[in-house]
Design a protein around this motif. Structure first.
Motif, PDB file in Angstrom:
ATOM      1  N   LYS A 100       1.064  -1.016   0.252  1.00 51.77           N
ATOM      2  CA  LYS A 100      -0.243  -0.067  -0.106  1.00 51.77           C
ATOM      3  C   LYS A 100       0.666   1.114  -0.591  1.00 51.77           C
ATOM      4  N   GLY A 101       2.114   1.169  -0.081  1.00 51.66           N
ATOM      5  CA  GLY A 101       2.931   2.772  -0.109  1.00 51.66           C
ATOM      6  C   GLY A 101       3.892   2.689  -1.111  1.00 51.66           C
ATOM      7  N   LYS A 102       3.969   3.785  -1.751  1.00 56.02           N
ATOM      8  CA  LYS A 102       4.626   3.788  -3.187  1.00 56.02           C
ATOM      9  C   LYS A 102       6.207   3.891  -3.472  1.00 56.02           C
ATOM     10  N   HIS A 103       6.759   4.015  -1.458  1.00 58.52           N
ATOM     11  CA  HIS A 103       7.880   3.455  -1.405  1.00 58.52           C
ATOM     12  C   HIS A 103       8.072   1.789  -1.504  1.00 58.52           C
ATOM     13  N   SER A 104       7.827   1.321  -0.445  1.00 58.93           N
ATOM     14  CA  SER A 104       7.649  -0.054  -0.939  1.00 58.93           C
ATOM     15  C   SER A 104       6.909  -0.752  -2.092  1.00 58.93           C
ATOM     16  N   ILE A 105       6.357  -0.441  -2.278  1.00 61.58           N
ATOM     17  CA  ILE A 105       5.903  -1.518  -3.576  1.00 61.58           C
ATOM     18  C   ILE A 105       7.012  -0.921  -4.757  1.00 61.58           C
ATOM     19  N   GLY A 106       7.447  -0.030  -5.098  1.00 56.31           N
ATOM     20  CA  GLY A 106       8.859   0.969  -6.451  1.00 56.31           C
ATOM     21  C   GLY A 106       9.924  -0.555  -5.878  1.00 56.31           C
ATOM     22  N   LEU A 107      10.309  -0.713  -4.244  1.00 58.56           N
ATOM     23  CA  LEU A 107      10.944  -0.911  -3.755  1.00 58.56           C
ATOM     24  C   LEU A 107      11.185  -2.226  -4.018  1.00 58.56           C
ATOM     25  N   LEU A 108      10.642  -2.943  -3.884  1.00 59.59           N
ATOM     26  CA  LEU A 108      10.037  -4.496  -4.393  1.00 59.59           C
ATOM     27  C   LEU A 108       9.926  -4.926  -5.570  1.00 59.59           C
ATOM     28  N   TYR A 109       9.720  -4.314  -6.244  1.00 60.39           N
ATOM     29  CA  TYR A 109      10.164  -4.339  -7.725  1.00 60.39           C
ATOM     30  C   TYR A 109      11.474  -3.987  -8.656  1.00 60.39           C
ATOM     31  N   TRP A 110      11.441  -3.571  -8.025  1.00 61.31           N
ATOM     32  CA  TRP A 110      13.058  -2.767  -8.566  1.00 61.31           C
ATOM     33  C   TRP A 110      14.282  -3.805  -7.802  1.00 61.31           C
ATOM     34  N   PHE A 111      14.025  -4.010  -6.810  1.00 60.45           N
ATOM     35  CA  PHE A 111      14.516  -6.067  -6.121  1.00 60.45           C
ATOM     36  C   PHE A 111      14.036  -6.807  -7.277  1.00 60.45           C
ATOM     37  N   LEU A 112      12.922  -6.944  -7.858  1.00 59.54           N
ATOM     38  CA  LEU A 112      12.753  -8.340  -8.114  1.00 59.54           C
ATOM     39  C   LEU A 112      13.910  -8.102 -10.045  1.00 59.54           C
ATOM     40  N   ALA A 113      13.162  -7.392 -10.296  1.00 58.25           N
ATOM     41  CA  ALA A 113      13.874  -6.480 -11.494  1.00 58.25           C
ATOM     42  C   ALA A 113      15.964  -7.130 -11.455  1.00 58.25           C
ATOM     43  N   ARG A 114      15.554  -6.232 -10.756  1.00 59.74           N
ATOM     44  CA  ARG A 114      17.807  -6.427 -10.171  1.00 59.74           C
ATOM     45  C   ARG A 114      18.076  -7.944  -9.725  1.00 59.74           C
ATOM     46  N   GLU A 115      17.639  -8.861  -9.230  1.00 62.85           N
ATOM     47  CA  GLU A 115      17.791  -9.948  -9.323  1.00 62.85           C
ATOM     48  C   GLU A 115      17.584 -10.553 -10.434  1.00 62.85           C
ATOM     49  N   VAL A 116      16.385 -10.473 -11.704  1.00 67.20           N
ATOM     50  CA  VAL A 116      15.320 -10.867 -12.883  1.00 67.20           C
ATOM     51  C   VAL A 116      17.107 -11.160 -13.890  1.00 67.20           C
ATOM     52  N   LEU A 117      17.651  -9.530 -13.310  1.00 66.28           N
ATOM     53  CA  LEU A 117      19.336  -9.303 -14.547  1.00 66.28           C
ATOM     54  C   LEU A 117      20.300 -10.101 -14.181  1.00 66.28           C
ATOM     55  N   ARG A 118      19.970 -10.008 -12.649  1.00 70.93           N
ATOM     56  CA  ARG A 118      21.034 -10.908 -12.424  1.00 70.93           C
ATOM     57  C   ARG A 118      21.397 -12.280 -11.809  1.00 70.93           C
ATOM     58  N   MET A 119      20.063 -12.647 -12.406  1.00 69.70           N
ATOM     59  CA  MET A 119      20.045 -13.782 -12.420  1.00 69.70           C
ATOM     60  C   MET A 119      21.008 -14.508 -14.318  1.00 69.70           C
ATOM     61  N   ARG A 120      19.924 -13.897 -15.231  1.00 67.87           N
ATOM     62  CA  ARG A 120      20.207 -13.906 -16.806  1.00 67.87           C
ATOM     63  C   ARG A 120      21.780 -13.291 -17.012  1.00 67.87           C
ATOM     64  N   ASP A 121      22.165 -12.768 -15.959  1.00 71.43           N
ATOM     65  CA  ASP A 121      23.553 -12.427 -16.172  1.00 71.43           C
ATOM     66  C   ASP A 121      23.798 -11.222 -17.277  1.00 71.43           C
ATOM     67  N   SER A 122      22.956 -10.375 -17.427  1.00 74.72           N
ATOM     68  CA  SER A 122      22.927  -9.315 -17.663  1.00 74.72           C
ATOM     69  C   SER A 122      23.230  -8.044 -16.806  1.00 74.72           C
ATOM     70  N   ILE A 123      23.138  -8.077 -15.287  1.00 70.92           N
ATOM     71  CA  ILE A 123      24.965  -7.307 -14.914  1.00 70.92           C
ATOM     72  C   ILE A 123      24.922  -8.394 -13.821  1.00 70.92           C
ATOM     73  N   SER A 124      26.390  -7.169 -13.123  1.00 71.37           N
ATOM     74  CA  SER A 124      26.997  -8.708 -12.353  1.00 71.37           C
ATOM     75  C   SER A 124      26.546  -7.905 -11.299  1.00 71.37           C
ATOM     76  N   ARG A 125      26.932  -9.029  -9.956  1.00 73.08           N
ATOM     77  CA  ARG A 125      27.067  -9.193  -8.891  1.00 73.08           C
ATOM     78  C   ARG A 125      27.975  -8.425  -8.267  1.00 73.08           C
ATOM     79  N   GLU A 126      28.830  -7.930  -8.623  1.00 68.63           N
ATOM     80  CA  GLU A 126      29.854  -7.514  -7.911  1.00 68.63           C
ATOM     81  C   GLU A 126      29.909  -5.861  -7.795  1.00 68.63           C
ATOM     82  N   MET A 127      28.776  -5.721  -8.740  1.00 70.78           N
ATOM     83  CA  MET A 127      28.579  -4.300  -9.328  1.00 70.78           C
ATOM     84  C   MET A 127      27.246  -3.660  -8.456  1.00 70.78           C
ATOM     85  N   ASP A 128      26.806  -2.578  -8.036  1.00 70.86           N
ATOM     86  CA  ASP A 128      25.568  -1.631  -8.012  1.00 70.86           C
ATOM     87  C   ASP A 128      24.732  -1.721  -9.223  1.00 70.86           C
TER      88      ASP A 128
END
Length: 340
Positions: free
Chosen positions: A203-231
Protein backbone atom coordinates in the motif's frame (compact mmCIF):
# COMPACT_ATOMS: atom_id res chain seq x y z
CA UNK A 1 23.68 -11.20 7.72
CA UNK A 2 23.35 -10.50 11.44
CA UNK A 3 27.08 -9.78 11.61
CA UNK A 4 26.64 -7.13 8.95
CA UNK A 5 23.97 -5.37 10.97
CA UNK A 6 25.72 -5.39 14.36
CA UNK A 7 27.97 -2.37 13.49
CA UNK A 8 24.82 -0.29 13.02
CA UNK A 9 23.98 -0.65 16.69
CA UNK A 10 27.58 -0.29 17.84
CA UNK A 11 27.79 3.18 16.28
CA UNK A 12 24.60 4.44 17.90
CA UNK A 13 24.14 5.13 21.60
CA UNK A 14 20.48 5.96 21.20
CA UNK A 15 18.13 3.53 22.94
CA UNK A 16 15.61 3.72 20.08
CA UNK A 17 15.94 4.08 16.30
CA UNK A 18 13.59 5.99 14.01
CA UNK A 19 12.80 4.17 10.78
CA UNK A 20 10.12 5.29 8.34
CA UNK A 21 8.35 7.67 10.76
CA UNK A 22 7.72 4.90 13.26
CA UNK A 23 9.67 4.21 16.44
CA UNK A 24 11.09 0.69 16.81
CA UNK A 25 13.20 -0.27 19.78
CA UNK A 26 16.69 -1.66 19.35
CA UNK A 27 15.63 -5.00 20.79
CA UNK A 28 12.84 -5.28 18.25
CA UNK A 29 15.26 -4.53 15.42
CA UNK A 30 17.63 -7.19 16.76
CA UNK A 31 14.78 -9.69 16.64
CA UNK A 32 13.95 -8.64 13.08
CA UNK A 33 17.53 -9.13 11.96
CA UNK A 34 17.79 -12.46 13.76
CA UNK A 35 15.01 -13.76 11.55
CA UNK A 36 17.26 -13.08 8.54
CA UNK A 37 19.73 -15.70 9.75
CA UNK A 38 17.10 -18.39 9.17
CA UNK A 39 16.97 -17.71 5.42
CA UNK A 40 17.65 -20.97 3.59
CA UNK A 41 19.56 -19.49 0.63
CA UNK A 42 23.09 -19.82 -0.74
CA UNK A 43 25.52 -17.15 0.46
CA UNK A 44 25.53 -15.41 -2.92
CA UNK A 45 21.76 -14.88 -2.71
CA UNK A 46 21.77 -13.59 0.84
CA UNK A 47 20.68 -9.95 1.28
CA UNK A 48 23.30 -7.30 1.88
CA UNK A 49 23.33 -4.68 4.57
CA UNK A 50 22.19 -1.98 2.16
CA UNK A 51 19.26 -4.13 1.02
CA UNK A 52 17.98 -4.59 4.57
CA UNK A 53 18.34 -0.89 5.30
CA UNK A 54 16.36 -0.01 2.20
CA UNK A 55 13.60 -2.47 3.09
CA UNK A 56 13.24 -1.04 6.58
CA UNK A 57 13.39 2.57 5.36
CA UNK A 58 10.69 1.91 2.75
CA UNK A 59 8.43 0.25 5.31
CA UNK A 60 8.31 -3.13 3.57
CA UNK A 61 7.80 -4.84 6.94
CA UNK A 62 4.80 -2.69 7.95
CA UNK A 63 1.48 -4.46 7.59
CA UNK A 64 -2.06 -3.45 8.49
CA UNK A 65 -4.23 -3.78 11.58
CA UNK A 66 -6.23 -6.57 9.94
CA UNK A 67 -4.85 -9.97 9.03
CA UNK A 68 -5.87 -12.96 6.94
CA UNK A 69 -5.61 -16.43 8.40
CA UNK A 70 -3.63 -17.55 5.34
CA UNK A 71 -1.01 -14.85 6.02
CA UNK A 72 -0.46 -15.99 9.59
CA UNK A 73 2.83 -17.73 8.73
CA UNK A 74 4.28 -14.51 7.28
CA UNK A 75 3.42 -12.24 10.24
CA UNK A 76 6.24 -11.83 12.73
CA UNK A 77 4.45 -9.98 15.53
CA UNK A 78 1.89 -7.31 16.31
CA UNK A 79 2.72 -3.89 17.69
CA UNK A 80 0.96 -2.21 20.57
CA UNK A 81 -1.01 0.02 18.20
CA UNK A 82 -2.40 -3.08 16.45
CA UNK A 83 -0.28 -2.95 13.27
CA UNK A 84 1.16 -6.28 12.17
CA UNK A 85 4.88 -6.56 11.40
CA UNK A 86 5.82 -8.88 8.53
CA UNK A 87 8.81 -11.20 8.50
CA UNK A 88 11.25 -9.58 6.06
CA UNK A 89 13.36 -12.76 6.05
CA UNK A 90 10.52 -14.58 4.32
CA UNK A 91 9.98 -11.54 2.13
CA UNK A 92 13.51 -11.89 0.76
CA UNK A 93 13.12 -15.66 0.32
CA UNK A 94 9.98 -15.19 -1.75
CA UNK A 95 11.62 -12.44 -3.81
CA UNK A 96 14.42 -14.80 -4.79
CA UNK A 97 11.91 -17.58 -5.54
CA UNK A 98 9.86 -15.23 -7.73
CA UNK A 99 12.99 -14.14 -9.62
CA UNK A 100 13.92 -17.78 -10.29
CA UNK A 101 10.42 -18.45 -11.64
CA UNK A 102 10.54 -15.41 -13.93
CA UNK A 103 13.96 -16.41 -15.29
CA UNK A 104 12.63 -19.90 -16.05
CA UNK A 105 10.19 -18.41 -18.59
CA UNK A 106 11.87 -18.69 -22.00
CA UNK A 107 10.28 -15.59 -23.52
CA UNK A 108 10.31 -12.52 -21.25
CA UNK A 109 7.25 -11.11 -23.02
CA UNK A 110 5.19 -14.04 -21.69
CA UNK A 111 5.36 -12.44 -18.23
CA UNK A 112 2.76 -9.77 -17.42
CA UNK A 113 2.99 -7.36 -14.47
CA UNK A 114 -0.34 -5.84 -13.42
CA UNK A 115 -1.18 -2.99 -11.07
CA UNK A 116 -4.55 -1.33 -10.74
CA UNK A 117 -3.29 0.56 -7.70
CA UNK A 118 -1.93 4.01 -8.71
CA UNK A 119 1.16 3.61 -6.51
CA UNK A 120 2.21 0.55 -8.52
CA UNK A 121 1.60 1.74 -12.07
CA UNK A 122 4.99 3.35 -12.55
CA UNK A 123 6.69 0.37 -10.89
CA UNK A 124 5.18 -2.23 -13.25
CA UNK A 125 5.98 -0.08 -16.28
CA UNK A 126 9.63 0.21 -15.24
CA UNK A 127 9.81 -3.48 -14.34
CA UNK A 128 8.48 -4.43 -17.77
CA UNK A 129 10.90 -2.02 -19.44
CA UNK A 130 14.03 -3.42 -17.83
CA UNK A 131 13.09 -7.11 -17.86
CA UNK A 132 11.38 -7.30 -21.26
CA UNK A 133 8.01 -8.28 -19.78
CA UNK A 134 4.59 -6.84 -20.54
CA UNK A 135 2.64 -4.57 -18.22
CA UNK A 136 -0.97 -3.56 -17.61
CA UNK A 137 -1.10 -0.35 -15.59
CA UNK A 138 -4.54 0.85 -14.61
CA UNK A 139 -7.89 -0.82 -15.03
CA UNK A 140 -7.82 -4.47 -16.07
CA UNK A 141 -10.29 -5.19 -18.88
CA UNK A 142 -12.36 -8.27 -18.03
CA UNK A 143 -11.85 -11.03 -20.58
CA UNK A 144 -8.24 -10.14 -21.35
CA UNK A 145 -7.18 -13.74 -20.60
CA UNK A 146 -10.39 -15.58 -21.50
CA UNK A 147 -12.19 -13.77 -24.37
CA UNK A 148 -10.31 -14.32 -27.62
CA UNK A 149 -12.31 -11.81 -29.66
CA UNK A 150 -11.17 -8.83 -27.60
CA UNK A 151 -8.39 -6.61 -28.92
CA UNK A 152 -6.49 -6.83 -25.63
CA UNK A 153 -6.53 -10.64 -25.55
CA UNK A 154 -3.28 -12.07 -24.19
CA UNK A 155 -1.92 -15.50 -23.35
CA UNK A 156 0.70 -15.08 -20.61
CA UNK A 157 2.60 -17.85 -18.92
CA UNK A 158 3.16 -15.96 -15.67
CA UNK A 159 1.27 -13.19 -13.91
CA UNK A 160 2.66 -10.69 -11.36
CA UNK A 161 0.11 -8.63 -9.44
CA UNK A 162 0.64 -5.79 -6.99
CA UNK A 163 -2.39 -6.47 -4.79
CA UNK A 164 -4.53 -9.65 -4.96
CA UNK A 165 -7.54 -7.71 -3.68
CA UNK A 166 -7.33 -4.78 -6.11
CA UNK A 167 -6.31 -7.02 -9.03
CA UNK A 168 -8.84 -9.73 -8.15
CA UNK A 169 -10.29 -9.87 -11.67
CA UNK A 170 -6.92 -10.69 -13.22
CA UNK A 171 -6.20 -13.29 -10.51
CA UNK A 172 -9.58 -14.93 -11.05
CA UNK A 173 -9.16 -15.11 -14.83
CA UNK A 174 -5.67 -16.55 -14.44
CA UNK A 175 -7.19 -19.48 -12.54
CA UNK A 176 -9.45 -20.19 -15.53
CA UNK A 177 -6.50 -20.52 -17.94
CA UNK A 178 -4.03 -22.16 -15.51
CA UNK A 179 -1.59 -19.25 -15.30
CA UNK A 180 0.54 -19.12 -12.11
CA UNK A 181 0.34 -15.94 -10.07
CA UNK A 182 3.03 -14.08 -8.09
CA UNK A 183 1.55 -11.45 -5.78
CA UNK A 184 2.70 -8.86 -3.27
CA UNK A 185 0.59 -9.73 -0.25
CA UNK A 186 -0.01 -7.62 2.83
CA UNK A 187 -1.20 -8.99 6.15
CA UNK A 188 -4.84 -8.64 5.04
CA UNK A 189 -4.48 -9.93 1.45
CA UNK A 190 -6.44 -12.99 0.31
CA UNK A 191 -4.30 -15.84 -1.04
CA UNK A 192 -6.93 -17.56 -3.18
CA UNK A 193 -5.49 -18.49 -6.60
CA UNK A 194 -2.09 -17.05 -5.57
CA UNK A 195 0.81 -19.44 -6.13
CA UNK A 196 3.72 -17.37 -4.75
CA UNK A 197 2.95 -14.80 -2.07
CA UNK A 198 5.62 -12.18 -1.32
CA UNK A 199 4.78 -10.83 2.16
CA UNK A 200 5.26 -7.08 2.02
CA UNK A 201 3.56 -3.73 2.34
CA UNK A 202 1.62 -3.32 -0.92
CA UNK A 203 0.00 0.00 0.00
CA UNK A 204 3.01 2.33 0.21
CA UNK A 205 4.55 3.82 -2.90
CA UNK A 206 8.10 3.41 -1.62
CA UNK A 207 7.53 -0.20 -0.60
CA UNK A 208 5.98 -1.18 -3.94
CA UNK A 209 8.66 0.58 -5.95
CA UNK A 210 11.48 -0.97 -3.93
CA UNK A 211 10.09 -4.51 -4.25
CA UNK A 212 9.76 -4.25 -8.03
CA UNK A 213 13.27 -2.76 -8.17
CA UNK A 214 14.63 -5.71 -6.15
CA UNK A 215 12.76 -8.17 -8.37
CA UNK A 216 14.00 -6.60 -11.61
CA UNK A 217 17.58 -6.50 -10.31
CA UNK A 218 17.54 -10.17 -9.28
CA UNK A 219 16.06 -11.20 -12.63
CA UNK A 220 18.80 -9.36 -14.52
CA UNK A 221 21.47 -10.82 -12.26
CA UNK A 222 20.22 -14.37 -12.79
CA UNK A 223 20.20 -13.75 -16.54
CA UNK A 224 23.82 -12.52 -16.30
CA UNK A 225 22.76 -9.17 -17.74
CA UNK A 226 24.38 -7.36 -14.83
CA UNK A 227 27.10 -8.38 -12.40
CA UNK A 228 26.56 -9.07 -8.71
CA UNK A 229 29.90 -7.46 -7.92
CA UNK A 230 28.69 -4.06 -9.05
CA UNK A 231 25.70 -1.96 -8.08
CA UNK A 232 22.85 -1.63 -10.56
CA UNK A 233 23.14 1.74 -12.27
CA UNK A 234 19.35 2.24 -12.31
CA UNK A 235 18.24 4.29 -9.27
CA UNK A 236 15.33 3.00 -7.24
CA UNK A 237 13.66 6.43 -7.48
CA UNK A 238 12.57 5.61 -11.04
CA UNK A 239 10.22 2.93 -9.69
CA UNK A 240 8.49 5.26 -7.21
CA UNK A 241 5.11 6.78 -7.91
CA UNK A 242 5.13 10.50 -8.72
CA UNK A 243 2.15 12.71 -8.05
CA UNK A 244 1.24 14.81 -11.14
CA UNK A 245 0.43 17.79 -8.92
CA UNK A 246 3.87 17.64 -7.30
CA UNK A 247 5.51 17.35 -10.71
CA UNK A 248 3.58 20.40 -11.95
CA UNK A 249 4.66 22.45 -8.95
CA UNK A 250 8.27 21.35 -9.40
CA UNK A 251 8.17 22.35 -13.08
CA UNK A 252 6.70 25.74 -12.21
CA UNK A 253 9.39 26.37 -9.60
CA UNK A 254 12.12 25.37 -12.02
CA UNK A 255 10.67 27.60 -14.76
CA UNK A 256 10.47 30.52 -12.31
CA UNK A 257 14.13 30.05 -11.41
CA UNK A 258 15.09 29.98 -15.08
CA UNK A 259 13.11 33.17 -15.75
CA UNK A 260 14.79 34.91 -12.83
CA UNK A 261 18.23 33.83 -14.04
CA UNK A 262 17.46 35.06 -17.58
CA UNK A 263 16.21 38.39 -16.26
CA UNK A 264 19.31 38.80 -14.11
CA UNK A 265 21.57 38.17 -17.11
CA UNK A 266 19.65 40.60 -19.35
CA UNK A 267 19.62 43.45 -16.80
CA UNK A 268 22.70 45.80 -16.81
CA UNK A 269 24.98 45.50 -13.84
CA UNK A 270 25.72 49.23 -13.53
CA UNK A 271 25.70 52.56 -15.31
CA UNK A 272 28.30 55.06 -16.31
CA UNK A 273 26.76 58.19 -14.86
CA UNK A 274 29.25 60.48 -16.62
CA UNK A 275 28.52 59.15 -20.12
CA UNK A 276 24.85 58.40 -19.45
CA UNK A 277 24.98 54.79 -20.70
CA UNK A 278 25.88 51.29 -19.75
CA UNK A 279 29.53 50.32 -19.20
CA UNK A 280 31.29 49.55 -22.45
CA UNK A 281 28.77 51.41 -24.62
CA UNK A 282 29.99 53.95 -27.18
CA UNK A 283 29.86 57.55 -26.03
CA UNK A 284 27.18 59.69 -27.69
CA UNK A 285 28.54 63.11 -28.71
CA UNK A 286 26.74 66.13 -27.30
CA UNK A 287 25.04 68.37 -29.91
CA UNK A 288 24.13 71.94 -28.97
CA UNK A 289 20.77 73.34 -30.11
CA UNK A 290 21.06 76.13 -32.72
CA UNK A 291 17.76 78.01 -33.39
CA UNK A 292 19.06 79.86 -36.48
CA UNK A 293 20.40 76.64 -38.02
CA UNK A 294 17.07 74.91 -37.39
CA UNK A 295 15.17 77.74 -39.15
CA UNK A 296 17.47 77.55 -42.18
CA UNK A 297 16.97 73.74 -42.33
CA UNK A 298 13.18 74.17 -42.34
CA UNK A 299 13.34 76.83 -45.09
CA UNK A 300 15.52 74.56 -47.21
CA UNK A 301 13.06 71.69 -46.84
CA UNK A 302 10.19 73.96 -47.94
CA UNK A 303 12.18 75.19 -50.91
CA UNK A 304 12.97 71.62 -51.87
CA UNK A 305 9.26 70.78 -51.74
CA UNK A 306 8.42 73.71 -54.03
CA UNK A 307 11.09 72.55 -56.45
CA UNK A 308 9.57 69.06 -56.54
CA UNK A 309 6.02 70.39 -57.03
CA UNK A 310 6.31 70.99 -60.85
CA UNK A 311 7.31 67.37 -61.42
CA UNK A 312 4.33 66.27 -59.34
CA UNK A 313 2.01 68.41 -61.41
CA UNK A 314 3.50 67.18 -64.69
CA UNK A 315 2.75 63.57 -63.64
CA UNK A 316 -1.00 64.38 -63.48
CA UNK A 317 -1.24 66.93 -66.30
CA UNK A 318 -3.79 64.86 -68.28
CA UNK A 319 -6.16 64.40 -65.35
CA UNK A 320 -8.14 67.55 -64.40
CA UNK A 321 -9.02 66.14 -60.98
CA UNK A 322 -5.51 64.97 -60.20
CA UNK A 323 -4.58 66.11 -56.72
CA UNK A 324 -8.07 67.45 -55.99
CA UNK A 325 -9.47 66.67 -52.60
CA UNK A 326 -12.90 65.23 -51.86
CA UNK A 327 -14.14 68.64 -50.81
CA UNK A 328 -13.36 70.05 -54.27
CA UNK A 329 -15.09 67.29 -56.22
CA UNK A 330 -18.47 68.24 -57.70
CA UNK A 331 -21.59 66.12 -57.56
CA UNK A 332 -22.17 62.99 -55.57
CA UNK A 333 -19.59 60.62 -54.23
CA UNK A 334 -20.08 58.25 -57.19
CA UNK A 335 -19.59 61.06 -59.72
CA UNK A 336 -16.49 62.17 -57.86
CA UNK A 337 -15.16 58.65 -57.98
CA UNK A 338 -15.81 58.47 -61.75
CA UNK A 339 -14.07 61.81 -62.22
CA UNK A 340 -11.11 60.51 -60.22
Amino acid sequence: CVNLIKPLFAKSNQPRLHIDTEVISTDELHQIFNTMSAINLPPILQPKEEDIQMMLSAGVHTGTKNSENAMRDYIWRRRQDGVHILNIGKTWEKLILAARIIVAIEKPEDVIAISARPYGMRAVLKFAHYTGAQSIAGRFTPGTFTNQITKQYREPRLLIVTDPRTDSQAVRESSYVNVPVIALCDSDSPLQYVDVAIPANNKGKHSIGLLYWFLAREVLRMRDSISREMDWDVPVDLFFHRDPEELRKADEEQQAKLDEAAAAEAAPTGYDMEMGGAPGAEAVPEVAYDPEGAAEAVAGAVAGGDAAAPAYREAGAGDPSYGAGWDQAEGTTEEAAEQW
